[in-house]
Scaffold this motif. Structure first.
Motif, short mmCIF file in Angstrom:
data_model
loop_
_atom_site.label_atom_id
_atom_site.label_comp_id
_atom_site.label_asym_id
_atom_site.label_seq_id
_atom_site.Cartn_x
_atom_site.Cartn_y
_atom_site.Cartn_z
N VAL A 79 0.84 -1.21 0.00
CA VAL A 79 0.00 0.00 0.00
C VAL A 79 0.87 1.25 0.00
O VAL A 79 0.66 2.18 -0.81
CB VAL A 79 -0.95 0.01 1.21
N PHE A 80 1.86 1.30 0.89
CA PHE A 80 2.68 2.51 0.98
C PHE A 80 3.63 2.64 -0.21
O PHE A 80 4.00 3.76 -0.58
CB PHE A 80 3.45 2.51 2.30
N PHE A 81 4.02 1.52 -0.79
CA PHE A 81 4.82 1.59 -2.02
C PHE A 81 4.01 2.22 -3.15
O PHE A 81 4.49 3.10 -3.87
CB PHE A 81 5.30 0.20 -2.42
N LEU A 82 2.76 1.79 -3.29
CA LEU A 82 1.89 2.35 -4.32
C LEU A 82 1.56 3.81 -4.04
O LEU A 82 1.48 4.63 -4.96
CB LEU A 82 0.59 1.53 -4.41
N LEU A 83 1.39 4.15 -2.76
CA LEU A 83 1.14 5.55 -2.40
C LEU A 83 2.34 6.42 -2.73
O LEU A 83 2.18 7.59 -3.14
CB LEU A 83 0.81 5.65 -0.91
N THR A 84 3.54 5.88 -2.55
CA THR A 84 4.74 6.63 -2.90
C THR A 84 4.79 6.91 -4.40
O THR A 84 5.10 8.03 -4.82
CB THR A 84 6.00 5.84 -2.48
N LEU A 85 4.46 5.90 -5.20
CA LEU A 85 4.40 6.10 -6.65
C LEU A 85 3.33 7.13 -7.01
O LEU A 85 3.52 7.95 -7.92
CB LEU A 85 4.11 4.78 -7.35
N LEU A 86 2.22 7.10 -6.28
CA LEU A 86 1.14 8.06 -6.53
C LEU A 86 1.60 9.48 -6.24
O LEU A 86 1.30 10.41 -6.99
CB LEU A 86 -0.08 7.70 -5.68
N VAL A 87 2.33 9.66 -5.14
CA VAL A 87 2.84 10.98 -4.79
C VAL A 87 3.78 11.50 -5.88
O VAL A 87 3.73 12.68 -6.26
CB VAL A 87 3.55 10.94 -3.43
N VAL A 88 4.63 10.63 -6.39
CA VAL A 88 5.54 11.02 -7.45
C VAL A 88 4.76 11.50 -8.67
O VAL A 88 5.07 12.54 -9.27
CB VAL A 88 6.48 9.86 -7.82
N CYS A 89 3.72 10.75 -9.05
CA CYS A 89 2.91 11.12 -10.22
C CYS A 89 2.14 12.42 -9.97
O CYS A 89 2.06 13.29 -10.85
CB CYS A 89 1.94 9.99 -10.56
N VAL A 90 1.58 12.58 -8.76
CA VAL A 90 0.82 13.78 -8.44
C VAL A 90 1.74 15.00 -8.42
O VAL A 90 1.34 16.10 -8.83
CB VAL A 90 0.09 13.62 -7.09
#
Length: 235
Positions: A12-23
């Protein structure tokens, strides 16, 4: 009946990290105030230089390591389970177990009184230069103090109940929580990575999160994997 499997918190936190990078990339396109693009050359340089250091230099990681050492003796020696059974009256404890509980809690009480005397007594040993506990050696080393106290209580219980026979048993006991929760530090790594990336991206400033809420969310996310990774009883 099979239990329903949920996505692992580390994922979950790995995917959230990728999401933050994209955002952060989207935010740079729309010129969001205080948002930095982590997909830029500067952002990539920061992740290469500091992504690993955010974990290894985290004070939280050091504190958890210390508490795991002392807490491991509580779990491995059987002290935690005996306390639970005693208070819930699940079974009658043996004579050695009752004696172990008494001596371990006595040890903990004496240990606590010692530190209370050092903290509030006439000796200015663990207080700051101004005589307060704020920014004092005691406040800086509180995790070590707590871990040592837990370890002493667990070791006393283990020796009294003959579960521990020598120092090697104690050393193995200190690794108890590491064996029970082997995935915790993996999850903690991804939690710390997410918050470090989220902070550096400037998104928390863009969202105007108060510092108190930010710290509260951070602490909850760091502690949640302990509950998730705990051993579950099979019915």
């Amino acid at each position: 009946m099979k239990t329903r499997r949920f996505i692992h918190p580390a994922t979950v936190f790995f995917l959230l990290t990728l999401l933050v990078v994209c955002v952060s990339w989207v935010g740079s396109i729309f010129a969001w105030e205080q948002v930095q693009n982590l997909l830029s050359a500067e952002g990539l340089r920061w992740m290469l230089r500091y992504a690993g250091d955010c974990f290894t230099r985290s004070s939280l990681v050091g504190a958890v390591l210390l508490l795991f050492l002392g807490g491991g003796l509580w779990v491995n020696s059987g002290l935690l389970e005996s306390c639970r059974q005693y208070w819930k009256h699940e079974r009658k404890l043996s004579r050695k177990e009752r004696r172990g509980l008494f001596l371990s809690w006595t040890t903990g009480g004496v240990y606590l009184l010692l530190w209370l005397f050092l903290a509030f007594g006439p000796l200015n040993v663990v207080r700051s230069a101004t005589g307060t506990l704020a920014d004092s050696p005691l406040s800086d080393g509180i995790c070590y103090v707590v871990s040592l106290g837990l370890g002493l209580m667990g070791a006393v219980y283990g020796f009294v109940t003959d579960f521990y026979r020598n120092d090697a048993d104690v050393v193995r006991g200190m690794s108890g929580l590491f064996r029970i929760l082997p995935e915790y530090f993996v999850t903690l790594f991804f939690v710390i990575q997410f918050f470090a990336v989220f902070q550096h991206s400037g998104l928390y400033l863009f969202l105007a999160l108060p510092a108190s809420i930010w710290k509260g969310i951070y602490c909850v996310c760091c502690l949640f994997p302990l509950w998730y990774g705990r051993p579950h009883r099979t019915l």
